[in-house]
Design an enzyme around this catalytic site. Structure first.
Site, PDB file in Angstrom:
ATOM      1  N   GLY A  13     -31.186 -17.509 -15.239  1.00 53.44           N
ATOM      2  CA  GLY A  13     -29.758 -17.735 -14.651  1.00 53.44           C
ATOM      3  C   GLY A  13     -29.088 -18.767 -15.562  1.00 53.44           C
ATOM      4  N   CYS A  14     -28.145 -19.348 -15.134  1.00 52.94           N
ATOM      5  CA  CYS A  14     -27.303 -20.134 -15.953  1.00 52.94           C
ATOM      6  C   CYS A  14     -28.083 -20.976 -16.694  1.00 52.94           C
ATOM      7  CB  CYS A  14     -26.517 -20.883 -14.857  1.00 52.94           C
ATOM      8  SG  CYS A  14     -25.090 -21.896 -16.172  1.00 52.94           S
ATOM      9  N   PHE A  15     -28.124 -21.038 -18.084  1.00 53.56           N
ATOM     10  CA  PHE A  15     -28.831 -21.969 -18.895  1.00 53.56           C
ATOM     11  C   PHE A  15     -28.644 -23.545 -18.642  1.00 53.56           C
ATOM     12  CE2 PHE A  15     -26.458 -19.922 -22.616  1.00 53.56           C
ATOM     13  CZ  PHE A  15     -25.360 -20.645 -22.250  1.00 53.56           C
TER      14      PHE A  15
END
Length: 177
Positions: A13-15
Site C-alpha cells: 500500500g502507501c509506501f
C-alpha cells in the site's frame, strides 16, 4: 561477521507507512520508497497514481541477512498490511496500492510462499490471503519528498497511519501476537 548484503522488495500500500517498521530493525542498511511491477520506465508519482503504468508503490530494503534474515523481513511485512485485501490497502484503493512480495531469487520465493501458507493456516484472518508473490522487476526510486516521510513529516505520517485505518487494523490483528 560477514558484510553480506541482500535486497528485499515489498509492496504494502502507501509506501509512507512501509518504511519506518523496517528502518527501525537491526541489520537494515536502507529502505527506499519507489515503484515496481509496471511497464513504464522511471514513472512519476502522478503517473503511478493514475493507474496507467502498472506499478505498485513499494519499498526496497538493503539488509544484512546474518543480522536480520529474510524470514524475519517477510514476517514483519505481513504485520504491516491487510493480506486479505485484493483492491489496495486500507484507505488507498487501486492496483498501485495492492500488496505483494517481490522475490529476488529462488530462496526468497520459497521463504515467501512458505510464510504465506503458514499465515493462511494460522487462523489470524477469516478471509483468504490474496497477497501476490511475484518475481522482482525493475525498481524505480520515488521522488525525494516521499523518502523517509515519517521522519520529515511525523505529524502528517501519524495522522495518516491512523486515519487510513492501517493502525487500527494492525493493532486488532497483531497486538497480542
Amino acid at each position: 561477521m560477514s558484510e553480506k548484503k541482500e535486497i528485499a522488495t515489498f509492496a504494502g500500500g502507501c509506501f509512507w507507512c512501509m518504511v519506518k517498521p523496517f528502518d527501525e530493525q537491526p541489520g537494515i542498511e536502507k529502505v527506499v520508497s519507489g515503484y515496481t511491477g509496471g511497464h513504464t520506465e522511471n514513472p512519476t508519482y502522478e503517473e503511478v497514481c493514475s493507474e496507467t503504468t502498472g506499478h505498485r508503490e513499494a519499498v526496497q530494503i538493503t539488509f544484512q541477512p546474518d543480522i536480520y534474515p529474510y524470514e524475519k523481513l517477510v514476517e514483519l511485512f505481513w504485520q504491516q498490511i491487510d493480506p486479505t485485501d485484493a483492491g489496495g490497502q486500507f484507505a488507498d484503493r487501486g492496483s498501485s496500492y495492492r500488496a505483494a512480495i517481490y522475490y529476488h531469487n529462488d530462496e526468497q520465493k520459497q521463504i515467501a510462499e512458505a510464510s504465506k501458507k503458514q499465515l493462511e493456516e494460522s487462523g489470524i484472518f477469516k478471509k483468504p490471503i490474496v497477497t501476490d508473490i511475484l518475481k522482482a522487476e525493475p525498481f524505480y526510486e520515488a521522488e525525494g519528498y516521499h523518502q523517509h516521510f515519517y521522519k520529515k513529516n511525523p505529524d502528517h505520517y501519524g495522522r495518516y497511519r491512523v486515519g487510513s485505518g492501517r493502525q487500527g487494523f494492525l493493532d486488532e490483528h497483531w497486538r497480542d501476537r
